[in-house]
Design a protein around this motif. Structure first.
Motif: not given
Length: 150
Positions: A41-45
């Motif tokens: 799971v990845d999250c970019e801001t």
């Protein structure tokens, strides 16, 4: 709709993040859990470009999950959430005059999936800028089609 619980697990005293993850894997296997593969799971801001002076910047978080590879999730800070197809990243590139990628703020969790009775347990290492920051454990009720006979 099922219930999912995601928790942050403290690193064992005197151990590294990876050593603590290995301990959790061994404990799950000793209980009889069966490894079913890996997850990511990845999250970019993104932050709003050209915010009005005096207003705090608004953030948009774009998340990808290997469990749902054809879609991604967008969450506005303090606002609505959306689920879009995997090409949402292409749209974000086109919206660069409105939302700019916050470089160095990509958070990723990678790890192993285990089936334990009728639960799915995911143990992952949380990284930011390729530096291990912590451990996450996700426990959810497995869907009927995911369950294996024990």
């Amino acid at each position: 709709m099922g219930v999912t619980c995601v928790s942050q697990v403290p690193v064992a005293e005197g151990k590294s993040v990876q050593q603590t993850v290995d301990i959790l894997h061994r404990k799950l296997e000793q209980l009889g859990a069966v490894k079913q593969g890996n997850f990511c799971v990845d999250c970019e801001t993104y932050h709003a470009a050209g915010t009005t002076s005096g207003q705090p910047p608004k953030f948009l978080y774009v998340m990808h999950n290997s469990e749902t590879p054809l879609s991604c999730m967008g969450m506005f800070e303090g606002g609505p959430c959306l689920i879009a197809d995997g090409n949402f990243d292409v749209l974000m590139v086109k919206l660069k005059s409105h939302f700019q990628n916050a470089k160095g703020h990509k958070v990723e969790t990678r790890g192993a999936r285990y089936q334990y009775c009728d639960f799915l347990v995911k143990v992952g290492t949380v990284t930011m800028s390729s530096s291990a920051r912590g451990i996450s454990v996700e426990v959810s009720k497995a869907k009927e089609e995911q369950m294996i006979e024990v």
